[in-house]
Enzyme design. Sequence first.
Site, PDB file in Angstrom:
ATOM      1  N   SER A 171     124.424  43.732  -4.911  1.00  0.00           N
ATOM      2  CA  SER A 171     125.850  44.060  -4.979  1.00  0.00           C
ATOM      3  C   SER A 171     125.967  45.470  -5.537  1.00  0.00           C
ATOM      4  O   SER A 171     125.025  45.965  -6.177  1.00  0.00           O
ATOM      5  CB  SER A 171     126.550  43.086  -5.945  1.00  0.00           C
ATOM      6  N   TYR A 177     127.250  38.014 -13.812  1.00  0.00           N
ATOM      7  CA  TYR A 177     127.045  38.483 -12.432  1.00  0.00           C
ATOM      8  C   TYR A 177     126.355  39.850 -12.420  1.00  0.00           C
ATOM      9  O   TYR A 177     125.389  40.078 -11.676  1.00  0.00           O
ATOM     10  CB  TYR A 177     128.407  38.549 -11.737  1.00  0.00           C
TER      11      TYR A 177
END
Length: 260
Positions: free
Chosen positions: A142, A155
Amino acid sequence: MGERRAALVTGSSSGIGLGIATAFAKAGMDVTLNGLGDAAEIEKIRSGLERETGVTVRYDGANLMQPDACTGMIESAIGALGRLDVLVNNAGIQFVSPIEDFPVDKYNAIIALNLSSAFHTIRGAMRAMKAARYGRIINIASAHGHVASPFKSAYVAAKHGIIGLTKTVALEGATFNVRCNAISPGYVLTGLVESQIPDTMKARNMTREQVINDVLLAAQPTKEFVKVEQVASVALFLTTPAADEINGAALNVDGGWTAQ
Ligand code: NAD
């Protein structure tokens, strides 16, 4: 190569994973789907993709929170299709909260799925890939593998971690024709992003439109969501001979987010 390649994409019952699995099947690879969700819905996706492409599409419902489930899924895939050429670690979840209130079980779950499951699948696949002198491993990281946003401690930690894992595996596979790369998407409007909008609205006291424009797309200079198909095309490219010397990279597909 006359025979069909075989790919496994974790978390491919929806979103980016389904997009990658679809692109691979259309390119002529046999595919193992994985992910949670409604069994009838997933069977419809599986059989539809098989009918559309003519390749074998199988489904493994392994819950990748468990290490044994990860390695079991790899063994079944090799057993069923006779080989595993391409492994995509894509399954992921999100939770948004200030760190002082972040539930410990949510932190553990995010690390288990978004980071540790990739370790376990790669650990389970590496021996066979080295022996076959072929393997293409793609980890879906990401923009949050490179930069942070507040309230996403678990995350961001997992995504930074998976880029480190990618580099390590790239070095270990280098002389065995096993490549390992990451793709780092910016915001893609999938269920995962949809579902964090309410939490972000709460955490920041904002409307939905404010969250989309002022939070999600605030750092994405193109002011557009990345499309699932665009991430899938990059994943497919990484399986082609043109990408044979790309190893240990994290390719940004983020509209310029991390250029800032
Ligand atoms: P999604 O929610 O549409 O898909 C997630 C997939 O993971 C689903 O198939 C789901 O069933 C599966 N999954 C969830 N828990 C699982 C478990 N315990 N075991 C096995 N599978 C499980 O989300 P998405 O946006 O397509 O995300 C896919 C990946 O892309 C994730 O790793 C995510 O972090 C990453 N990513 C997404 C974005 C984005 O903006 N959507 C941006 C960057 C990176």
